[in-house]
Write a protein that holds these residues in place. Structure first.
Motif, PDB file in Angstrom:
ATOM      1  N   ASP A 168       0.903  -1.308  -0.070  1.00  9.88           N
ATOM      2  CA  ASP A 168      -0.133   0.001   0.119  1.00  9.88           C
ATOM      3  C   ASP A 168       0.663   1.286   0.038  1.00  9.88           C
ATOM      4  O   ASP A 168       0.449   2.250   0.657  1.00  9.88           O
ATOM      5  CB  ASP A 168      -1.059  -0.090   1.203  1.00  9.88           C
ATOM      6  CG  ASP A 168      -2.132   1.007   1.147  1.00  9.88           C
ATOM      7  OD1 ASP A 168      -2.337   1.507  -0.148  1.00  9.88           O
ATOM      8  OD2 ASP A 168      -2.832   1.142   2.147  1.00  9.88           O
ATOM      9  N   SER A 169       1.974   1.195  -0.600  1.00  9.72           N
ATOM     10  CA  SER A 169       2.623   2.415  -0.791  1.00  9.72           C
ATOM     11  C   SER A 169       2.874   2.929  -2.391  1.00  9.72           C
ATOM     12  O   SER A 169       2.651   2.383  -3.012  1.00  9.72           O
ATOM     13  CB  SER A 169       4.337   1.985  -0.233  1.00  9.72           C
ATOM     14  OG  SER A 169       4.921   1.134  -1.191  1.00  9.72           O
ATOM     15  N   LEU A 170       3.470   4.280  -2.323  1.00  4.40           N
ATOM     16  CA  LEU A 170       3.612   4.726  -3.607  1.00  4.40           C
ATOM     17  C   LEU A 170       4.932   5.424  -3.659  1.00  4.40           C
ATOM     18  O   LEU A 170       5.426   6.217  -2.801  1.00  4.40           O
ATOM     19  CB  LEU A 170       2.672   6.274  -3.577  1.00  4.40           C
ATOM     20  CG  LEU A 170       2.701   7.087  -4.711  1.00  4.40           C
ATOM     21  CD1 LEU A 170       2.942   6.470  -6.171  1.00  4.40           C
ATOM     22  CD2 LEU A 170       1.841   8.190  -4.769  1.00  4.40           C
ATOM     23  N   LEU A 171       5.681   5.079  -4.647  1.00  2.27           N
ATOM     24  CA  LEU A 171       7.078   5.628  -4.939  1.00  2.27           C
ATOM     25  C   LEU A 171       7.000   6.387  -6.193  1.00  2.27           C
ATOM     26  O   LEU A 171       6.501   6.160  -7.294  1.00  2.27           O
ATOM     27  CB  LEU A 171       8.160   4.588  -5.119  1.00  2.27           C
ATOM     28  CG  LEU A 171       9.584   4.915  -5.400  1.00  2.27           C
ATOM     29  CD1 LEU A 171      10.018   5.380  -3.967  1.00  2.27           C
ATOM     30  CD2 LEU A 171      10.462   3.798  -6.106  1.00  2.27           C
ATOM     31  N   LEU A 172       7.181   7.793  -5.913  1.00  4.88           N
ATOM     32  CA  LEU A 172       7.244   8.820  -6.784  1.00  4.88           C
ATOM     33  C   LEU A 172       8.911   9.091  -7.302  1.00  4.88           C
ATOM     34  O   LEU A 172       9.562   9.278  -6.641  1.00  4.88           O
ATOM     35  CB  LEU A 172       6.672  10.082  -6.464  1.00  4.88           C
ATOM     36  CG  LEU A 172       6.560  11.244  -7.456  1.00  4.88           C
ATOM     37  CD1 LEU A 172       5.472  10.871  -8.608  1.00  4.88           C
ATOM     38  CD2 LEU A 172       6.159  12.579  -6.762  1.00  4.88           C
ATOM     39  N   MET A 173       8.769   8.661  -8.519  1.00  9.97           N
ATOM     40  CA  MET A 173      10.023   9.075  -9.261  1.00  9.97           C
ATOM     41  C   MET A 173      10.006  10.352  -9.927  1.00  9.97           C
ATOM     42  O   MET A 173       9.202  10.307 -11.135  1.00  9.97           O
ATOM     43  CB  MET A 173      10.721   7.794 -10.210  1.00  9.97           C
ATOM     44  CG  MET A 173      10.986   6.676  -9.163  1.00  9.97           C
ATOM     45  SD  MET A 173      11.365   5.060 -10.281  1.00  9.97           S
ATOM     46  CE  MET A 173       9.872   4.532 -10.849  1.00  9.97           C
ATOM     47  N   GLY A 174      10.538  11.498  -9.516  1.00 10.14           N
ATOM     48  CA  GLY A 174      10.293  12.738  -9.994  1.00 10.14           C
ATOM     49  C   GLY A 174      11.267  13.214 -11.300  1.00 10.14           C
ATOM     50  O   GLY A 174      12.157  12.146 -11.646  1.00 10.14           O
ATOM     51  N   PRO A 175      11.136  14.065 -12.084  1.00 10.14           N
ATOM     52  CA  PRO A 175      11.956  14.630 -13.014  1.00 10.14           C
ATOM     53  C   PRO A 175      13.318  14.387 -12.811  1.00 10.14           C
ATOM     54  O   PRO A 175      13.806  14.629 -11.673  1.00 10.14           O
ATOM     55  CB  PRO A 175      11.559  16.247 -13.155  1.00 10.14           C
ATOM     56  CG  PRO A 175      10.211  16.040 -12.662  1.00 10.14           C
ATOM     57  CD  PRO A 175      10.133  15.325 -11.301  1.00 10.14           C
ATOM     58  N   GLY A 176      14.136  13.811 -13.567  1.00  5.21           N
ATOM     59  CA  GLY A 176      15.440  13.585 -13.589  1.00  5.21           C
ATOM     60  C   GLY A 176      15.976  12.197 -13.025  1.00  5.21           C
ATOM     61  O   GLY A 176      17.144  11.555 -13.182  1.00  5.21           O
ATOM     62  N   VAL A 177      15.007  11.376 -12.356  1.00  2.10           N
ATOM     63  CA  VAL A 177      15.274  10.121 -11.844  1.00  2.10           C
ATOM     64  C   VAL A 177      15.619   9.306 -13.175  1.00  2.10           C
ATOM     65  O   VAL A 177      16.649   8.385 -12.877  1.00  2.10           O
ATOM     66  CB  VAL A 177      14.125   9.489 -10.881  1.00  2.10           C
ATOM     67  CG1 VAL A 177      14.370   8.334 -10.402  1.00  2.10           C
ATOM     68  CG2 VAL A 177      13.914  10.622  -9.674  1.00  2.10           C
ATOM     69  N   GLN A 178      14.762   8.998 -13.955  1.00  2.00           N
ATOM     70  CA  GLN A 178      15.054   8.158 -15.194  1.00  2.00           C
ATOM     71  C   GLN A 178      16.313   8.620 -16.054  1.00  2.00           C
ATOM     72  O   GLN A 178      17.111   7.811 -16.382  1.00  2.00           O
ATOM     73  CB  GLN A 178      14.086   7.876 -16.141  1.00  2.00           C
ATOM     74  CG  GLN A 178      12.705   7.733 -15.526  1.00  2.00           C
ATOM     75  CD  GLN A 178      12.661   6.786 -14.319  1.00  2.00           C
ATOM     76  OE1 GLN A 178      13.188   5.585 -14.864  1.00  2.00           O
ATOM     77  NE2 GLN A 178      11.852   6.586 -13.432  1.00  2.00           N
ATOM     78  N   ARG A 179      16.711   9.847 -15.889  1.00  3.60           N
ATOM     79  CA  ARG A 179      17.958  10.464 -16.486  1.00  3.60           C
ATOM     80  C   ARG A 179      19.127  10.046 -15.801  1.00  3.60           C
ATOM     81  O   ARG A 179      20.181   9.785 -16.465  1.00  3.60           O
ATOM     82  CB  ARG A 179      17.728  11.766 -16.793  1.00  3.60           C
ATOM     83  CG  ARG A 179      18.933  12.540 -17.578  1.00  3.60           C
ATOM     84  CD  ARG A 179      18.730  13.819 -18.308  1.00  3.60           C
ATOM     85  NE  ARG A 179      17.741  14.646 -16.988  1.00  3.60           N
ATOM     86  CZ  ARG A 179      18.205  15.353 -16.101  1.00  3.60           C
ATOM     87  NH1 ARG A 179      19.288  15.462 -16.043  1.00  3.60           N
ATOM     88  NH2 ARG A 179      17.296  16.060 -15.320  1.00  3.60           N
ATOM     89  N   ARG A 180      19.160  10.010 -14.397  1.00  9.51           N
ATOM     90  CA  ARG A 180      20.329   9.780 -13.535  1.00  9.51           C
ATOM     91  C   ARG A 180      20.544   8.522 -13.106  1.00  9.51           C
ATOM     92  O   ARG A 180      21.560   8.360 -12.758  1.00  9.51           O
ATOM     93  CB  ARG A 180      20.388  11.046 -12.760  1.00  9.51           C
ATOM     94  CG  ARG A 180      20.440  12.350 -13.339  1.00  9.51           C
ATOM     95  CD  ARG A 180      20.576  13.549 -12.141  1.00  9.51           C
ATOM     96  NE  ARG A 180      21.413  13.393 -11.275  1.00  9.51           N
ATOM     97  CZ  ARG A 180      21.548  14.107 -10.198  1.00  9.51           C
ATOM     98  NH1 ARG A 180      20.801  15.040  -9.908  1.00  9.51           N
ATOM     99  NH2 ARG A 180      22.599  13.960  -9.266  1.00  9.51           N
ATOM    100  N   LEU A 181      19.609   7.710 -12.905  1.00  5.02           N
ATOM    101  CA  LEU A 181      19.495   6.410 -12.001  1.00  5.02           C
ATOM    102  C   LEU A 181      18.876   5.388 -13.099  1.00  5.02           C
ATOM    103  O   LEU A 181      17.949   5.672 -13.700  1.00  5.02           O
ATOM    104  CB  LEU A 181      18.851   6.582 -10.809  1.00  5.02           C
ATOM    105  CG  LEU A 181      19.438   7.547  -9.872  1.00  5.02           C
ATOM    106  CD1 LEU A 181      18.384   8.696  -9.507  1.00  5.02           C
ATOM    107  CD2 LEU A 181      19.680   6.743  -8.627  1.00  5.02           C
ATOM    108  N   GLN A 182      19.310   4.260 -12.719  1.00  3.41           N
ATOM    109  CA  GLN A 182      18.583   2.947 -13.179  1.00  3.41           C
ATOM    110  C   GLN A 182      18.169   2.401 -11.707  1.00  3.41           C
ATOM    111  O   GLN A 182      18.530   2.660 -10.822  1.00  3.41           O
ATOM    112  CB  GLN A 182      19.633   2.119 -13.773  1.00  3.41           C
ATOM    113  CG  GLN A 182      19.905   2.624 -15.072  1.00  3.41           C
ATOM    114  CD  GLN A 182      21.017   1.565 -15.899  1.00  3.41           C
ATOM    115  OE1 GLN A 182      21.923   0.858 -15.143  1.00  3.41           O
ATOM    116  NE2 GLN A 182      20.816   1.433 -17.130  1.00  3.41           N
TER     117      GLN A 182
END
Length: 214
Positions: A168-182
């Motif tokens: 029952d959790s939500l992880l928000l990956m905001g702007p820049g997460v996909q560009r800088r992390l895997q």
């Protein structure tokens, strides 16, 4: 399964923003949604072609959303299934929770992944398909067994780390997460069913690769 239901907000990273929200639906609604999605969705196990051979993915999945949210994968066009009522309710709960935190959002599609146990997995990737835009906002809901999502920096600027994702959790990956992390859901000897729902906005000019999700 973790029984955490308390609503809390935890900043895992400030830059780029990575935030965990707990108690998204509350109980018993979250466990009831997990059970219905497990029973009612037409779970699929597509194959990937690697080095000329077909390999089934190590989990089951469903692509769902509005009619325009299509993608092309392995030479085939995939159209999303229509919104299941529970998935639409989860989408709306995500938008409401983010709005309460001052974060505007919209989502027209979701990739659902079903992990029967800790041995089923997702490899290293970023959700950076062209149809998602330059710096997408990705909202990942976790139902069921708690597992860690592993993150690593593309530029190796810091140590890799785990983000534990309770029921029952939500992880928000905001702007820049996909560009800088895997990120990856690595195999672990942890029992229990887990279903993840990764909400995103697919632009009108689609035709990219298969979306990924934790």
């Amino acid at each position: 399964m973790s029984t955490m239901t308390e609503r809390a907000t935890v900043a895992l990273l400030d830059s780029p923003p990575l935030t965990l929200f707990t108690g998204l639906l509350g109980e018993p609604a979250a466990s009831e949604a997990l059970s219905r999605l497990d029973r009612e969705l037409a779970w699929q196990r597509p194959t990937l072609r690697l080095y000329g051979r077909e390999h089934p993915i190590p989990r089951h999945q469903v692509w769902m959303g509005s009619p325009e949210a299509r993608y092309r994968y392995s030479g085939r066009d995939f159209l999303p299934e229509g919104w299941h009522p529970d998935v639409a309710a989860l989408r709306d709960a995500v938008v409401e929770r983010l709005a309460a935190a001052g974060i505007p959002s919209r989502f027209n599609s979701v990739l659902l992944n079903r992990y029967a146990d800790g041995e089923e997995r997702m490899g290293w990737h970023s959700d950076d398909e062209p149809e998602l835009g330059d710096d997408p906002l990705i909202a990942a809901v976790s139902l069921g067994a708690e597992r860690p999502l592993r993150f690593r920096w593309k530029a190796r600027e810091a140590e890799a780390f785990n983000a534990w994702l309770p029921h029952d959790s939500l992880l928000l990956m905001g702007p820049g997460v996909q560009r800088r992390l895997q990120h990856a859901l690595l195999p672990r000897r942890l029992p229990g069913l887990r279903i993840s729902l990764t909400f995103r906005w697919v632009g009108p000019a689609t035709g990219g690769t298969c979306p990924s999700s934790p």
